[in-house]
Structures are given as C-alpha cells and as structure tokens.
Design an enzyme around this catalytic site. Structure first.
Site, PDB file in Angstrom:
ATOM      1  N   ASP A 122       1.023 -10.341  -3.622  1.00  0.00           N
ATOM      2  CA  ASP A 122       2.115 -11.256  -3.952  1.00  0.00           C
ATOM      3  C   ASP A 122       3.326 -11.091  -3.048  1.00  0.00           C
ATOM      4  O   ASP A 122       3.426 -10.118  -2.283  1.00  0.00           O
ATOM      5  CB  ASP A 122       2.522 -11.076  -5.432  1.00  0.00           C
ATOM      6  CG  ASP A 122       2.543  -9.617  -5.877  1.00  0.00           C
ATOM      7  OD1 ASP A 122       2.606  -8.727  -5.008  1.00  0.00           O
ATOM      8  OD2 ASP A 122       2.494  -9.365  -7.088  1.00  0.00           O
ATOM      9  N   ASN A 138       3.763  -5.413 -19.396  1.00  0.00           N
ATOM     10  CA  ASN A 138       3.250  -6.435 -20.323  1.00  0.00           C
ATOM     11  C   ASN A 138       1.800  -6.796 -19.985  1.00  0.00           C
ATOM     12  O   ASN A 138       1.279  -7.794 -20.460  1.00  0.00           O
ATOM     13  CB  ASN A 138       4.137  -7.686 -20.285  1.00  0.00           C
ATOM     14  CG  ASN A 138       4.227  -8.285 -18.890  1.00  0.00           C
ATOM     15  OD1 ASN A 138       3.559  -7.822 -17.968  1.00  0.00           O
ATOM     16  ND2 ASN A 138       5.045  -9.307 -18.740  1.00  0.00           N
ATOM     17  N   HIS A 176       0.698  -7.455 -16.922  1.00  0.00           N
ATOM     18  CA  HIS A 176       0.515  -8.340 -15.770  1.00  0.00           C
ATOM     19  C   HIS A 176      -0.175  -7.607 -14.623  1.00  0.00           C
ATOM     20  O   HIS A 176      -0.047  -6.387 -14.484  1.00  0.00           O
ATOM     21  CB  HIS A 176       1.834  -8.996 -15.323  1.00  0.00           C
ATOM     22  CG  HIS A 176       2.826  -8.096 -14.678  1.00  0.00           C
ATOM     23  ND1 HIS A 176       4.120  -7.962 -15.121  1.00  0.00           N
ATOM     24  CD2 HIS A 176       2.742  -7.276 -13.597  1.00  0.00           C
ATOM     25  CE1 HIS A 176       4.769  -7.121 -14.346  1.00  0.00           C
ATOM     26  NE2 HIS A 176       3.954  -6.683 -13.413  1.00  0.00           N
ATOM     27  N   GLU A 181       1.537 -13.334 -15.314  1.00  0.00           N
ATOM     28  CA  GLU A 181       2.191 -12.947 -16.561  1.00  0.00           C
ATOM     29  C   GLU A 181       1.339 -13.349 -17.771  1.00  0.00           C
ATOM     30  O   GLU A 181       0.439 -14.190 -17.648  1.00  0.00           O
ATOM     31  CB  GLU A 181       3.555 -13.648 -16.644  1.00  0.00           C
ATOM     32  CG  GLU A 181       4.494 -13.317 -15.501  1.00  0.00           C
ATOM     33  CD  GLU A 181       5.144 -11.934 -15.629  1.00  0.00           C
ATOM     34  OE1 GLU A 181       4.764 -11.164 -16.525  1.00  0.00           O
ATOM     35  OE2 GLU A 181       6.033 -11.642 -14.818  1.00  0.00           O
TER      36      GLU A 181
HETATM   37  C1  F6R Z   1       2.825  -5.435  -7.117  1.00  0.00           C
HETATM   38  C2  F6R Z   1       2.450  -6.204  -8.295  1.00  0.00           C
HETATM   39  C3  F6R Z   1       2.786  -5.810  -9.681  1.00  0.00           C
HETATM   40  C4  F6R Z   1       2.860  -4.304  -9.932  1.00  0.00           C
HETATM   41  C5  F6R Z   1       3.219  -4.022 -11.397  1.00  0.00           C
HETATM   42  C6  F6R Z   1       3.382  -2.534 -11.650  1.00  0.00           C
HETATM   43  O1  F6R Z   1       2.382  -6.062  -5.937  1.00  0.00           O
HETATM   44  O2  F6R Z   1       1.878  -7.226  -8.104  1.00  0.00           O
HETATM   45  O3  F6R Z   1       1.838  -6.381 -10.544  1.00  0.00           O
HETATM   46  O4  F6R Z   1       1.646  -3.716  -9.599  1.00  0.00           O
HETATM   47  O5  F6R Z   1       4.416  -4.666 -11.719  1.00  0.00           O
HETATM   48  O6  F6R Z   1       4.485  -2.090 -10.924  1.00  0.00           O
HETATM   49  P1  F6R Z   1       4.892  -0.557 -10.837  1.00  0.00           P
HETATM   50  O7  F6R Z   1       3.834   0.110 -10.049  1.00  0.00           O
HETATM   51  O8  F6R Z   1       6.228  -0.560 -10.120  1.00  0.00           O
HETATM   52  O9  F6R Z   1       4.991  -0.066 -12.240  1.00  0.00           O
END
Ligand code: F6R
Length: 246
Positions: free
Chosen positions: A67, A136, A138, A143
């Site tokens: 992303d 959550n 994701h 989401e």
């Molecule tokens: C990152 C992404 C997100 C993260 C998720 C967990 O490219 O797409 O889905 O993997 O938000 O983030 P952290 O590792 O910071 O807890």
C-alpha cells in the site's frame, strides 16, 4: 495455517527474516510482497545484516508493496516508498527499478489502481507476501467490512487507523485520509503468506483473526482459507491463545 512461536520481538524478526531469506535463496528472481509498519522493521534489519555478511543477494528480486498513502510524494518521510527505501532498498543490492508501490501521486484512483494491478499481473503473481496485522484485523489498508474479492483499490482510512498511524505524523490532521492498497483478492493470490505479529496489544485480534470465524469484519480472518500461511508471533501476541493447541 502454521503458527511459529517466538520469544520476543527480536526472535520474531529473525524467524521471519529466515523465511524471507529462504525464499530468496530458493528462487533468486522471486517476487516479494512487502509491508510497512512497525512490526516488519526488525526483519528488514536482519535481512540487511545478512546481506552485509554476504549471505543474501537481492540483485534479481522484485518487490511489490501492499500500500501507499494517496497524496504523499516518494520524498515525503511518511510515504511508504520512503519507509521501504530507508529500511531496505537503499541498504541492499536491489535494482530499484524492480521495487513497486502504488503511485501515491496519481490523483485519479481508478488509474492508480488499474496500473498497480497490471504491474502485479505482469509479474506473474507474488511468491511470498509479508503482512502485519492491524488492531482491528486490517491487512494492507483493507478495513473491516471490505469485500473479499477486491483487487487494488482506494480506501478511506478508519478513525482507528488514522489514530494508530498518527504517531508517525506531526499531528492527526497531517495523516492522509486515503490510501491505495492491494485488495484481499490480490493478497490471497500470493503463493505463500507470512504474517508477523508482536506485542500484547495484538493478542486479542490475533486470536480473533486466526482462531475465530472468517468474516469481512476481521479482514485478516480470510487468511485461514489460504493454503500456505505462516504466522510468526511473539509470546506477548500469543498470550490470549495459551489454551489453544497449534
Ligand atoms: C503496512 C500495512 C498495515 C500494517 C498494520 C500493522 O503496509 O499495510 O496493514 O501491516 O497496520 O502495523 P504495525 O506493524 O505498525 O502494527
């Protein structure tokens, strides 16, 4: 689904890096799907260390990231391109013309997503997709409530994700409201998936996502249906799963 227990963040990072490095050694011209966020940083650090020791060669590797924020240029320190460059690309011998992220500066969402899907398809798919797990549930920026059959698309970030990501920005209003992300269908089409999870704050969602019902309300739960998923999680992240057998 295979769950590998790690002692702590460092151990989780080493174990995850081992799986990524095995992929590169087995198939030097592999396509790696990469993630940003706090969790994979240790694994990237480990890969860089092994590269510096001469044990890893990225010269034929291609990468596609999950992303990118819409509206942030690559030079912006909060852009995911910047993150990847800072944590990995600039530190190993990867050919940067083969490192792909959605184009955050493409204002037309349809064009941006169409181009990114075309890149992924032209590569013949992703050999190993690395994922973090959102609080959550994701994955990427998919989401809760997202349709499972989507490819790359533009999303409006939830309040919770904006708040979680705020720590990287000057203030909440600086966090972009939209992002381009691979969809669940894109993620599920990877040959192998590696999920890294660390910390007590992920314990509840880890259990729900990987041991609860498969539901769009917890996007990561769909991974239970993928034939080749490995989750590397530390003890704290697994602390709500002590009664389960795996
Ligand atoms: C990152 C992404 C997100 C993260 C998720 C967990 O490219 O797409 O889905 O993997 O938000 O983030 P952290 O590792 O910071 O807890």
């Amino acid at each position: 689904m295979k769950i590998i227990k790690a002692k702590d963040y460092y151990d989780m990072s080493r174990k995850a890096a081992n799986i990524i490095s095995a992929q590169i050694i087995m198939k030097p011209n592999c396509v790696l799907g990469l993630a940003t966020g706090s969790t994979p940083i240790g694994a990237y650090k480990q890969l860089v260390e092994w590269y510096n020791k001469g044990d890893l060669d990225f010269s034929e590797v291609t990468t596609v990231n999950l992303d990118e924020y819409k509206g942030l240029p690559r030079e912006d320190p909060q852009s995911y391109y910047y993150f990847m460059n800072d944590n990995l690309f600039s530190k190993v011998n990867i050919d940067t013309s083969r490192t792909f992220l959605p184009d955050g500066m493409e204002a037309d969402s349809e064009t941006a997503c169409h181009k990114y899907n075309a890149i992924i398809h032209s590569l013949g798919g992703v050999d190993l997709q690395l994922l973090g797990l959102g609080h959550n549930g994701h994955i990427g920026f998919n989401e809760p409530g997202i349709a499972f059959e989507t490819e790359t698309h533009c999303v409006t970030l939830s309040e919770r994700t904006i708040k979680a990501n705020m720590r990287f920005f000057l203030s909440e209003e600086h966090v972009p409201r939209q992002a381009y992300t691979m969809g669940i269908k894109t993620i599920m089409s990877a040959h192998k998936i590696l999920v890294v999870v660390s910390g007590e704050d992920k314990a509840e969602i880890l259990r729900e996502a990987f041991f609860g019902p498969v539901t769009p309300q917890i996007p990561a739960s769909i991974l239970q249906l993928h034939p080749d998923v490995t989750v590397v999680a530390d003890q704290q992240a697994l602390s709500r799963c002590t009664d389960l057998e795996f």
